[in-house]
Design an enzyme around this catalytic site. Structure first.
Site, PDB file in Angstrom:
ATOM      1  CB  ALA A   1     -16.266  34.130  22.207  1.00 23.13           C
TER       2      ALA A   1
ATOM      3  N   GLY B   1     -20.987  32.398  20.870  1.00 20.31           N
ATOM      4  CA  GLY B   1     -20.099  31.187  20.748  1.00 20.31           C
ATOM      5  C   GLY B   1     -20.863  30.032  21.075  1.00 20.31           C
TER       6      GLY B   1
ATOM      7  CD  GLU C   1     -20.943  31.856  16.583  1.00 17.18           C
ATOM      8  OE1 GLU C   1     -20.176  32.031  17.642  1.00 17.18           O
ATOM      9  OE2 GLU C   1     -20.772  32.380  15.488  1.00 17.18           O
TER      10      GLU C   1
ATOM     11  CD  GLU D   1     -21.997  36.673  18.417  1.00 11.92           C
ATOM     12  OE1 GLU D   1     -23.281  36.901  18.316  1.00 11.92           O
ATOM     13  OE2 GLU D   1     -21.659  35.409  18.506  1.00 11.92           O
TER      14      GLU D   1
HETATM   15  N1  CAA Z   1     -17.238  35.954  28.296  1.00 13.76           N
HETATM   16  C1  CAA Z   1     -16.348  36.036  29.585  1.00 13.76           C
HETATM   17  N2  CAA Z   1     -17.357  35.929  30.835  1.00 13.76           N
HETATM   18  C2  CAA Z   1     -18.397  35.975  30.709  1.00 13.76           C
HETATM   19  C3  CAA Z   1     -19.277  35.771  29.576  1.00 13.76           C
HETATM   20  C4  CAA Z   1     -18.362  35.739  28.339  1.00 13.76           C
HETATM   21  N3  CAA Z   1     -18.895  35.581  27.303  1.00 13.76           N
HETATM   22  N4  CAA Z   1     -20.452  35.578  30.034  1.00 13.76           N
HETATM   23  C5  CAA Z   1     -20.382  35.538  31.340  1.00 13.76           C
HETATM   24  N5  CAA Z   1     -19.206  35.834  31.737  1.00 13.76           N
HETATM   25  C6  CAA Z   1     -18.848  35.943  33.116  1.00 13.76           C
HETATM   26  C7  CAA Z   1     -19.281  37.292  33.764  1.00 13.76           C
HETATM   27  O1  CAA Z   1     -18.256  38.052  33.600  1.00 13.76           O
HETATM   28  C8  CAA Z   1     -19.224  36.931  35.213  1.00 13.76           C
HETATM   29  O2  CAA Z   1     -18.070  36.724  35.783  1.00 13.76           O
HETATM   30  P1  CAA Z   1     -17.578  37.856  37.079  1.00 13.76           P
HETATM   31  O3  CAA Z   1     -18.450  37.047  38.216  1.00 13.76           O
HETATM   32  O4  CAA Z   1     -15.972  37.680  37.297  1.00 13.76           O
HETATM   33  O5  CAA Z   1     -18.019  39.036  36.929  1.00 13.76           O
HETATM   34  C9  CAA Z   1     -19.756  35.600  35.328  1.00 13.76           C
HETATM   35  O6  CAA Z   1     -19.569  35.115  34.124  1.00 13.76           O
HETATM   36  C10 CAA Z   1     -21.410  35.499  35.502  1.00 13.76           C
HETATM   37  O7  CAA Z   1     -21.850  36.183  34.563  1.00 13.76           O
HETATM   38  P2  CAA Z   1     -22.981  37.266  35.053  1.00 13.76           P
HETATM   39  O8  CAA Z   1     -22.874  37.654  36.323  1.00 13.76           O
HETATM   40  O9  CAA Z   1     -23.055  38.318  33.819  1.00 13.76           O
HETATM   41  O10 CAA Z   1     -24.237  36.568  34.964  1.00 13.76           O
HETATM   42  P3  CAA Z   1     -25.809  37.060  34.734  1.00 13.76           P
HETATM   43  O11 CAA Z   1     -26.763  35.825  35.331  1.00 13.76           O
HETATM   44  O12 CAA Z   1     -26.025  38.365  35.335  1.00 13.76           O
HETATM   45  O13 CAA Z   1     -25.823  37.194  33.248  1.00 13.76           O
HETATM   46  C11 CAA Z   1     -25.685  36.695  30.842  1.00 13.76           C
HETATM   47  C12 CAA Z   1     -25.829  35.941  32.491  1.00 13.76           C
HETATM   48  C13 CAA Z   1     -26.994  37.170  30.491  1.00 13.76           C
HETATM   49  C14 CAA Z   1     -25.299  35.384  30.152  1.00 13.76           C
HETATM   50  C15 CAA Z   1     -24.504  37.410  30.820  1.00 13.76           C
HETATM   51  O14 CAA Z   1     -23.336  36.983  31.528  1.00 13.76           O
HETATM   52  C16 CAA Z   1     -24.056  37.860  29.294  1.00 13.76           C
HETATM   53  O15 CAA Z   1     -24.804  38.634  29.036  1.00 13.76           O
HETATM   54  N6  CAA Z   1     -22.959  37.299  28.971  1.00 13.76           N
HETATM   55  C17 CAA Z   1     -22.330  37.639  27.782  1.00 13.76           C
HETATM   56  C18 CAA Z   1     -23.246  37.168  26.674  1.00 13.76           C
HETATM   57  C19 CAA Z   1     -22.691  37.591  25.099  1.00 13.76           C
HETATM   58  O16 CAA Z   1     -22.378  38.652  24.983  1.00 13.76           O
HETATM   59  N7  CAA Z   1     -22.085  36.265  24.304  1.00 13.76           N
HETATM   60  C20 CAA Z   1     -21.346  36.719  23.142  1.00 13.76           C
HETATM   61  C21 CAA Z   1     -19.998  36.835  23.457  1.00 13.76           C
HETATM   62  S1  CAA Z   1     -19.175  37.174  22.050  1.00 13.76           S
HETATM   63  C22 CAA Z   1     -19.039  35.930  21.062  1.00 13.76           C
HETATM   64  O17 CAA Z   1     -19.344  34.759  21.562  1.00 13.76           O
HETATM   65  C23 CAA Z   1     -18.301  36.127  19.587  1.00 13.76           C
HETATM   66  C24 CAA Z   1     -18.476  34.785  18.782  1.00 13.76           C
HETATM   67  O18 CAA Z   1     -19.112  34.826  17.642  1.00 13.76           O
HETATM   68  C25 CAA Z   1     -17.989  33.514  18.852  1.00 13.76           C
END
Ligand code: CAA
Length: 258
Positions: free
Chosen positions: A66, A109, A112, A132
């Site tokens: 998400a 998400g 999911e 999460e």
């Molecule tokens: N939401 C918003 N933006 C996101 C995102 C997310 N879930 N995941 C990645 N992005 C964005 C980053 O912020 C980044 O944007 P900027 O270039 O503007 O900084 C861009 O995508 C590229 O990401 P990274 O630079 O972080 O890429 P990476 O290769 O270094 O890492 C990753 C990849 C490990 C997937 C890392 O992006 C990450 O950990 N993302 C979040 C994963 C996460 O926590 N997901 C769960 C979200 S909460 C949820 O989903 C609730 C639910 O139950 C539905």
């Protein structure tokens, strides 16, 4: 598709493709994307020309979760008032079989959303997880329920409480995915499966997935009874008559409700 900002929609033969398309955010699922995916999926579901739906992302990410940036500033009242994520549930009510083609990240998400589909085809680079907990929250699009039903309590607790992610091989061993193939083959494989499904009677495929999904909502005796009733109901279709006649006459069936 010109009408959508965050997805690309395409029809190939009898398969509808929905491609998540927010590459700069690793296909993070914001509200706009949710609304568009649901609208596109419902449109395909209503189209008799479509017999299966493939949901795909990009080589690097199916979806990294998400959209954290969209959620970060929100409070409890706002989440409740908006019924945040609520629309995703309608994907579980589609009659058309759905296949997620996953390469790269399917986290939070994203995992999911893949689990909301009837099947997951994983490329070797696929990474599944529910991280999460690292954000001080928990899964909110059904992950705690669908992951546990898919892989059992021991493994689901492991993933949801530690936030670690697993690769395609482990996801395969745990039964989370239907098939693992080379990354380059993931979409092609999903399309092949979709084409096979789309060639069947669409009444039969809808009823078949309904029957399988009953497992998650009923006890065994009730489920078997419901299956029997659904099975009998297929004998009210032209497609049953045609399918069985074609077998007896040693020819290919021509299903009316394809
Ligand atoms: N939401 C918003 N933006 C996101 C995102 C997310 N879930 N995941 C990645 N992005 C964005 C980053 O912020 C980044 O944007 P900027 O270039 O503007 O900084 C861009 O995508 C590229 O990401 P990274 O630079 O972080 O890429 P990476 O290769 O270094 O890492 C990753 C990849 C490990 C997937 C890392 O992006 C990450 O950990 N993302 C979040 C994963 C996460 O926590 N997901 C769960 C979200 S909460 C949820 O989903 C609730 C639910 O139950 C539905």
């Amino acid at each position: 598709d010109a009408d959508y900002a965050t997805i690309l929609v395409e029809v190939r033969d009898r398969t509808g493709l929905i491609r998540l398309n927010r590459p700069k955010a690793l296909n993070a699922l914001n509200t706009e994307l949710m609304t568009e995916v649901v609208a596109a999926a419902k449109a395909f579901d209503a189209d008799p020309g479509i017999g299966a739906i493939v949901l795909a992302g990009s080589p690097r990410a199916f979806a990294a979760g998400a959209d954290i940036k969209e959620m970060a500033g929100k409070g409890f009242s706002e989440m409740v008032a908006e019924q945040f994520f609520g629309e995703w549930d309608s994907l579980s009510r589609l009659r058309t079989p759905t296949i997620a083609a996953v390469t790269g990240y399917a986290l939070g998400g994203g995992c999911e959303l893949a689990m909301l589909c009837d099947m997951i085809v994983a490329g070797e680079s696929a990474k599944f997880g529910q991280p999460e907990i690292n954000l001080g929250v928990i899964p909110g699009i059904g992950g705690s329920q669908r992951l546990t039903r898919a892989i059992g309590k021991a493994k689901a607790m492991d993933l949801i409480l530690t936030g670690r992610s697993i690769g395609a091989a482990e996801a395969d061993a745990l039964g989370l995915v239907s098939r693992v193939v080379a990354d380059e083959e993931a979409e092609a494989t999903a399309f092949e499966m979709a084409a096979q499904i789309a060639a069947k009677s669409s009444i039969a495929t809808a009823v078949a997935k309904e029957a399988v999904n009953l497992v998650f909502e009923t006890g065994l005796a009730e489920g078997v009874r419901a299956e029997r009733a659904l099975f009998y109901s297929t004998f009210a279709t032209e497609d049953q008559t045609e399918g069985m006649a074609a077998f007896v006459e040693k020819r290919d069936p021509h299903f009316t409700h394809r």
